[in-house]
Design a protein around this motif. Sequence first.
Motif, PDB file in Angstrom:
ATOM      1  N   GLU A   1      -0.866  12.662   4.795  1.00  0.00           N
ATOM      2  CA  GLU A   1      -1.042  11.609   3.786  1.00  0.00           C
ATOM      3  C   GLU A   1      -0.577  10.273   4.353  1.00  0.00           C
ATOM      4  O   GLU A   1       0.391  10.218   5.114  1.00  0.00           O
ATOM      5  CB  GLU A   1      -0.249  11.946   2.527  1.00  0.00           C
ATOM      6  N   VAL A   2      -1.254   9.205   3.967  1.00  0.00           N
ATOM      7  CA  VAL A   2      -0.924   7.859   4.414  1.00  0.00           C
ATOM      8  C   VAL A   2      -0.128   7.142   3.330  1.00  0.00           C
ATOM      9  O   VAL A   2      -0.491   7.171   2.152  1.00  0.00           O
ATOM     10  CB  VAL A   2      -2.203   7.049   4.726  1.00  0.00           C
ATOM     11  N   GLY A   3       0.957   6.508   3.738  1.00  0.00           N
ATOM     12  CA  GLY A   3       1.717   5.650   2.834  1.00  0.00           C
ATOM     13  C   GLY A   3       1.243   4.221   3.010  1.00  0.00           C
ATOM     14  O   GLY A   3       1.486   3.601   4.050  1.00  0.00           O
ATOM     15  N   ILE A   4       0.514   3.698   2.021  1.00  0.00           N
ATOM     16  CA  ILE A   4       0.025   2.315   2.077  1.00  0.00           C
ATOM     17  C   ILE A   4       1.088   1.420   1.440  1.00  0.00           C
ATOM     18  O   ILE A   4       1.401   1.569   0.257  1.00  0.00           O
ATOM     19  CB  ILE A   4      -1.300   2.164   1.317  1.00  0.00           C
ATOM     20  N   TYR A   5       1.645   0.507   2.227  1.00  0.00           N
ATOM     21  CA  TYR A   5       2.656  -0.392   1.657  1.00  0.00           C
ATOM     22  C   TYR A   5       2.076  -1.787   1.480  1.00  0.00           C
ATOM     23  O   TYR A   5       1.542  -2.378   2.432  1.00  0.00           O
ATOM     24  CB  TYR A   5       3.902  -0.483   2.535  1.00  0.00           C
ATOM     25  N   VAL A   6       2.181  -2.319   0.248  1.00  0.00           N
ATOM     26  CA  VAL A   6       1.647  -3.644  -0.054  1.00  0.00           C
ATOM     27  C   VAL A   6       2.720  -4.478  -0.738  1.00  0.00           C
ATOM     28  O   VAL A   6       3.524  -3.979  -1.515  1.00  0.00           O
ATOM     29  CB  VAL A   6       0.389  -3.561  -0.951  1.00  0.00           C
ATOM     30  N   ARG A   7       2.723  -5.766  -0.415  1.00  0.00           N
ATOM     31  CA  ARG A   7       3.681  -6.693  -1.026  1.00  0.00           C
ATOM     32  C   ARG A   7       3.118  -8.102  -0.903  1.00  0.00           C
ATOM     33  O   ARG A   7       2.479  -8.445   0.083  1.00  0.00           O
ATOM     34  CB  ARG A   7       5.035  -6.631  -0.310  1.00  0.00           C
ATOM     35  N   VAL A   8       3.362  -8.909  -1.925  1.00  0.00           N
ATOM     36  CA  VAL A   8       2.991 -10.318  -1.875  1.00  0.00           C
ATOM     37  C   VAL A   8       4.051 -11.097  -2.633  1.00  0.00           C
ATOM     38  O   VAL A   8       4.634 -10.598  -3.597  1.00  0.00           O
ATOM     39  CB  VAL A   8       1.593 -10.587  -2.483  1.00  0.00           C
ATOM     40  N   ARG A   9       4.330 -12.313  -2.175  1.00  0.00           N
ATOM     41  CA  ARG A   9       5.393 -13.090  -2.804  1.00  0.00           C
ATOM     42  C   ARG A   9       4.946 -14.463  -3.275  1.00  0.00           C
ATOM     43  O   ARG A   9       5.360 -14.935  -4.318  1.00  0.00           O
ATOM     44  CB  ARG A   9       6.567 -13.254  -1.831  1.00  0.00           C
ATOM     45  N   LYS A  24      -4.416  -3.624  -1.009  1.00  0.00           N
ATOM     46  CA  LYS A  24      -4.732  -2.250  -1.426  1.00  0.00           C
ATOM     47  C   LYS A  24      -6.139  -1.868  -0.972  1.00  0.00           C
ATOM     48  O   LYS A  24      -6.358  -0.765  -0.460  1.00  0.00           O
ATOM     49  CB  LYS A  24      -4.642  -2.125  -2.953  1.00  0.00           C
ATOM     50  N   ARG A  25      -7.078  -2.786  -1.178  1.00  0.00           N
ATOM     51  CA  ARG A  25      -8.469  -2.502  -0.818  1.00  0.00           C
ATOM     52  C   ARG A  25      -8.605  -2.221   0.675  1.00  0.00           C
ATOM     53  O   ARG A  25      -9.253  -1.258   1.080  1.00  0.00           O
ATOM     54  CB  ARG A  25      -9.365  -3.674  -1.212  1.00  0.00           C
ATOM     55  N   TYR A  26      -7.944  -3.055   1.504  1.00  0.00           N
ATOM     56  CA  TYR A  26      -8.005  -2.844   2.954  1.00  0.00           C
ATOM     57  C   TYR A  26      -7.394  -1.499   3.332  1.00  0.00           C
ATOM     58  O   TYR A  26      -7.925  -0.775   4.181  1.00  0.00           O
ATOM     59  CB  TYR A  26      -7.265  -3.967   3.685  1.00  0.00           C
ATOM     60  N   GLY A  27      -6.248  -1.168   2.700  1.00  0.00           N
ATOM     61  CA  GLY A  27      -5.581   0.089   3.012  1.00  0.00           C
ATOM     62  C   GLY A  27      -6.403   1.296   2.601  1.00  0.00           C
ATOM     63  O   GLY A  27      -6.509   2.280   3.343  1.00  0.00           O
ATOM     64  N   ILE A  28      -6.990   1.221   1.426  1.00  0.00           N
ATOM     65  CA  ILE A  28      -7.814   2.333   0.934  1.00  0.00           C
ATOM     66  C   ILE A  28      -9.065   2.493   1.799  1.00  0.00           C
ATOM     67  O   ILE A  28      -9.471   3.625   2.118  1.00  0.00           O
ATOM     68  CB  ILE A  28      -8.180   2.109  -0.548  1.00  0.00           C
ATOM     69  N   GLU A  29      -9.689   1.373   2.182  1.00  0.00           N
ATOM     70  CA  GLU A  29     -10.859   1.450   3.068  1.00  0.00           C
ATOM     71  C   GLU A  29     -10.497   2.104   4.394  1.00  0.00           C
ATOM     72  O   GLU A  29     -11.266   2.897   4.944  1.00  0.00           O
ATOM     73  CB  GLU A  29     -11.418   0.047   3.303  1.00  0.00           C
ATOM     74  N   PHE A  30      -9.314   1.790   4.919  1.00  0.00           N
ATOM     75  CA  PHE A  30      -8.852   2.404   6.167  1.00  0.00           C
ATOM     76  C   PHE A  30      -8.733   3.916   5.995  1.00  0.00           C
ATOM     77  O   PHE A  30      -9.207   4.689   6.832  1.00  0.00           O
ATOM     78  CB  PHE A  30      -7.503   1.802   6.572  1.00  0.00           C
ATOM     79  N   CYS A  31      -8.111   4.336   4.896  1.00  0.00           N
ATOM     80  CA  CYS A  31      -7.908   5.768   4.654  1.00  0.00           C
ATOM     81  C   CYS A  31      -9.239   6.493   4.455  1.00  0.00           C
ATOM     82  O   CYS A  31      -9.464   7.576   5.012  1.00  0.00           O
ATOM     83  CB  CYS A  31      -7.008   5.978   3.443  1.00  0.00           C
ATOM     84  N   GLU A  32     -10.110   5.896   3.668  1.00  0.00           N
ATOM     85  CA  GLU A  32     -11.398   6.551   3.385  1.00  0.00           C
ATOM     86  C   GLU A  32     -12.264   6.657   4.626  1.00  0.00           C
ATOM     87  O   GLU A  32     -13.005   7.631   4.798  1.00  0.00           O
ATOM     88  CB  GLU A  32     -12.123   5.787   2.277  1.00  0.00           C
ATOM     89  N   SER A  33     -12.153   5.678   5.522  1.00  0.00           N
ATOM     90  CA  SER A  33     -12.957   5.720   6.744  1.00  0.00           C
ATOM     91  C   SER A  33     -12.504   6.826   7.689  1.00  0.00           C
ATOM     92  O   SER A  33     -13.255   7.261   8.566  1.00  0.00           O
ATOM     93  CB  SER A  33     -12.896   4.370   7.474  1.00  0.00           C
ATOM     94  N   ILE A  71       1.583   8.911   8.035  1.00  0.00           N
ATOM     95  CA  ILE A  71       1.188   7.598   8.550  1.00  0.00           C
ATOM     96  C   ILE A  71       1.665   6.521   7.582  1.00  0.00           C
ATOM     97  O   ILE A  71       1.612   6.712   6.362  1.00  0.00           O
ATOM     98  CB  ILE A  71      -0.348   7.495   8.697  1.00  0.00           C
ATOM     99  N   VAL A  72       2.131   5.399   8.126  1.00  0.00           N
ATOM    100  CA  VAL A  72       2.402   4.204   7.328  1.00  0.00           C
ATOM    101  C   VAL A  72       1.349   3.166   7.694  1.00  0.00           C
ATOM    102  O   VAL A  72       1.136   2.877   8.874  1.00  0.00           O
ATOM    103  CB  VAL A  72       3.811   3.635   7.599  1.00  0.00           C
ATOM    104  N   TRP A  73       0.674   2.633   6.665  1.00  0.00           N
ATOM    105  CA  TRP A  73      -0.298   1.561   6.881  1.00  0.00           C
ATOM    106  C   TRP A  73       0.168   0.327   6.136  1.00  0.00           C
ATOM    107  O   TRP A  73       0.623   0.397   4.984  1.00  0.00           O
ATOM    108  CB  TRP A  73      -1.679   1.956   6.355  1.00  0.00           C
ATOM    109  N   THR A  74       0.051  -0.832   6.777  1.00  0.00           N
ATOM    110  CA  THR A  74       0.360  -2.091   6.119  1.00  0.00           C
ATOM    111  C   THR A  74      -0.582  -3.177   6.622  1.00  0.00           C
ATOM    112  O   THR A  74      -1.134  -3.072   7.725  1.00  0.00           O
ATOM    113  CB  THR A  74       1.822  -2.509   6.358  1.00  0.00           C
ATOM    114  N   PHE A  75      -0.772  -4.192   5.813  1.00  0.00           N
ATOM    115  CA  PHE A  75      -1.676  -5.294   6.151  1.00  0.00           C
ATOM    116  C   PHE A  75      -1.150  -6.080   7.349  1.00  0.00           C
ATOM    117  O   PHE A  75      -1.908  -6.481   8.232  1.00  0.00           O
ATOM    118  CB  PHE A  75      -1.820  -6.211   4.935  1.00  0.00           C
TER     119      PHE A  75
END
Length: 206
Positions: A1-9, A24-33, A71-75
């Motif tokens: 499983e991939v841990g997608i970490y997102v944050r914005v300030r 989130k969209r970029y992370g999900i697209e990465f996982c789905e691909s 896996i850890v994924w981040t932008f």
Amino acid sequence: EVGIYVRVRTAAQVGDGESIESQKRYGIEFCESHNYTYRIFEDGGISGAGVDRRLGYQDLIEAIKVKEIDIVWTFSTSRLNRDIANQTILFREIQRHGVRLFVGSQEYDFDNAQDKLMLNVLSIFDDYFRVQNTHAIVKGKQRLLRDGKWVTGSTLFGYEIIDDGYKIVVNENEKEVLNRMVDLALEGYSYSDISKFLKVEYGNTI
């Protein structure tokens, strides 16, 4: 499983395409691909300098430690941390537990000297820009205050805001109360006594 970490300030980050939903969209697209399952760890509106109030980040660390994710994924690395000490701790936990790290589409291998160097360089730059941004913000606020203009936040007692919330001026009525407080303090009265005097003289609005 991939841990997608997102944050914005900041609003600027949203404008630059780094909104929570974009990440989130970029992370999900990465996982789905790659046909990966994923879990999203999210911290919105919180600085990357500290980790105490970032509950999503703390959950991510715990998931790494108990090996719930592979896996850890981040932008970008700056979404994980802008403080080099916290970033180093995170990378150590990722390496210790055999978790893979992806920043965007780029995987970083902690057993590869060049990848480790690149991550260290990115962390140093993130930390540098955090300090520079903080310095610039503070200097900007100081300049506004010197010009008699309001910055942000609650209005301080003794002042009022005019010109559509931009200029700060002295409130003469509240100035009188503040001067009275100082006089009583100089006479040796306690906080409790000063409070009682003010309520008698000005009522419960103080």
